[in-house]
Design a protein around this motif. Structure first.
Motif, PDB file in Angstrom:
ATOM      1  N   GLN A   1     -20.238 -59.612  -7.248  1.00 51.51           N
ATOM      2  CA  GLN A   1     -20.864 -58.731  -8.458  1.00 51.51           C
ATOM      3  C   GLN A   1     -21.180 -57.347  -8.135  1.00 51.51           C
ATOM      4  O   GLN A   1     -21.101 -56.476  -8.550  1.00 51.51           O
ATOM      5  N   THR A   2     -21.222 -57.074  -6.457  1.00 52.76           N
ATOM      6  CA  THR A   2     -21.466 -55.645  -5.925  1.00 52.76           C
ATOM      7  C   THR A   2     -20.126 -55.211  -5.177  1.00 52.76           C
ATOM      8  O   THR A   2     -20.401 -54.231  -4.482  1.00 52.76           O
ATOM      9  N   THR A   3     -19.120 -56.001  -5.191  1.00 47.22           N
ATOM     10  CA  THR A   3     -18.098 -55.599  -4.233  1.00 47.22           C
ATOM     11  C   THR A   3     -16.706 -55.385  -4.903  1.00 47.22           C
ATOM     12  O   THR A   3     -16.399 -56.460  -5.508  1.00 47.22           O
TER      13      THR A   3
ATOM     14  N   GLU B   1     -19.414 -64.252  -0.719  1.00 44.48           N
ATOM     15  CA  GLU B   1     -20.128 -63.475  -1.524  1.00 44.48           C
ATOM     16  C   GLU B   1     -21.832 -63.576  -1.611  1.00 44.48           C
ATOM     17  O   GLU B   1     -22.462 -62.882  -1.622  1.00 44.48           O
TER      18      GLU B   1
ATOM     19  N   ASN C   1     -18.741 -44.411  -6.716  1.00 46.34           N
ATOM     20  CA  ASN C   1     -19.866 -45.094  -7.101  1.00 46.34           C
ATOM     21  C   ASN C   1     -20.059 -46.333  -8.073  1.00 46.34           C
ATOM     22  O   ASN C   1     -21.204 -46.555  -8.695  1.00 46.34           O
TER      23      ASN C   1
ATOM     24  N   TYR D   1     -19.398 -49.624  -7.274  1.00 47.28           N
ATOM     25  CA  TYR D   1     -20.045 -50.722  -6.609  1.00 47.28           C
ATOM     26  C   TYR D   1     -20.604 -50.198  -5.276  1.00 47.28           C
ATOM     27  O   TYR D   1     -20.569 -49.342  -4.855  1.00 47.28           O
ATOM     28  N   VAL D   2     -21.637 -51.411  -5.142  1.00 45.59           N
ATOM     29  CA  VAL D   2     -22.501 -51.347  -3.615  1.00 45.59           C
ATOM     30  C   VAL D   2     -21.329 -51.071  -2.482  1.00 45.59           C
ATOM     31  O   VAL D   2     -21.631 -50.224  -1.712  1.00 45.59           O
ATOM     32  N   THR D   3     -20.767 -52.158  -2.502  1.00 45.64           N
ATOM     33  CA  THR D   3     -19.657 -52.374  -1.427  1.00 45.64           C
ATOM     34  C   THR D   3     -18.304 -51.859  -1.897  1.00 45.64           C
ATOM     35  O   THR D   3     -17.907 -52.791  -2.808  1.00 45.64           O
ATOM     36  N   ARG D   4     -17.596 -50.962  -1.572  1.00 42.17           N
ATOM     37  CA  ARG D   4     -16.385 -50.736  -1.886  1.00 42.17           C
ATOM     38  C   ARG D   4     -15.448 -50.628  -0.535  1.00 42.17           C
ATOM     39  O   ARG D   4     -15.713 -50.105   0.356  1.00 42.17           O
TER      40      ARG D   4
END
Length: 278
Positions: free
Chosen positions: A111-113, A193, A139, A141-144
């Motif tokens: 969800q954030t990666t 995850e 910007n 996703y939180v984790t790119r």
């Protein structure tokens, strides 16, 4: 008075003649089929379904992976349509994946990666591609993650350049040297995850021996066997700290240098975030 009846009763011959000329009524229910007819119809239906399935697979460009897990809602890697022919998908076997037209990343593994994939050989042919690509998903996703497949020789300068671009774009650079390794990375990102950091954090036992061992092995040249020797000889950490140089020297494995290093620990102040062993 007439003897003739006021009612005209038809004869049997007239009734049979009317039944013969009567039009056939419409049937609203199909007659029951025999067993053979049912089997034949089922075979025909299965043939039609098989033809439709083959036709669907013929036009489906997504690679067919054997033994691919069934999709679970919310538990699939999302794949950008531009990556659907990437051979990396053949090596994603432990988690499901599915195409998605709504994502801007190459792969969404949480969800954030989000993950951007880059072949080093492709980068040499189109060096501006990665700059524009990372700019377009900045910007999101939180984790790119920037997953780079090293498929070219003399890669040091190119990786140094890509690493600089990744840092400036706030991406984490991950290198892989085979398609199988790249597929394993994507699987791992998705599988972990919802896992916490405790899963990879070093576990320290709560018993007394484990704590003392974790403490004393930070002294240079002191190992777990030395800790067992000290505790079996003196009984507790407090008595080890109070032991004289002569008492420590008689312990097996404790030479002059090791005794000095150990005693120096008791005399020096404890430092915060001390990295180097004493």
């Amino acid at each position: 008075m007439s003897n003739e009846s006021p009612w005209k009763i038809p004869s049997i011959e007239e009734i049979e003649k009317q039944q013969t000329n009567k039009p056939t009524s419409t049937l609203f229910f199909k007659p029951k089929q025999s067993t053979n007819d049912t089997l034949n119809n089922n075979n025909n239906d299965n043939t039609i379904i098989a033809q439709q399935t083959n036709h669907h697979h013929h036009h489906n460009n997504r690679p067919v992976v054997e033994n691919r897990p069934k999709r679970t809602i919310g538990n699939a890697i999302l794949v950008n349509p531009i990556q659907q022919k990437n051979p990396i998908l053949k090596f994603i076997r432990n988690v499901p994946y599915e195409p998605s037209d709504t994502i801007k990343m190459d792969y969404v593994v949480g969800q954030t990666t989000g993950v951007i994939y880059l072949s080093l050989r492709y980068h040499r042919l189109y060096p501006n591609y990665i700059y524009d690509r990372l700019n377009s998903v900045k910007n999101l996703y939180v984790t790119r993650i920037l997953l780079v497949f090293v498929d070219a020789e003399n890669y040091h300068d190119a990786i140094r350049e890509i690493n600089r671009v990744a840092i400036l774009s706030e991406f984490t650079l991950v290198l892989c040297w085979s398609m199988e390794e790249a597929g394993r990375y994507l699987e791992t990102f998705k599988a972990f995850e919802n896992m916490g950091a405790d899963l990879i954090r070093e576990k320290v036992e709560n018993d007394y021996l484990a704590k003392v061992t974790d403490c004393l092995t930070n002294v240079r040249s002191v190992n777990k066997t030395d800790v067992l020797t000290l505790l079996s000889t003196f009984g507790s950490l407090k008595r080890v700290m109070e032991a004289s140089t002569e008492e420590l020297s008689v312990c097996p494995g404790f030479g002059e240098q090791k005794v000095k290093r150990l005693q120096r620990v008791w005399k020096q102040p404890f430092l915060m975030n001390k990295k180097r062993k004493t």
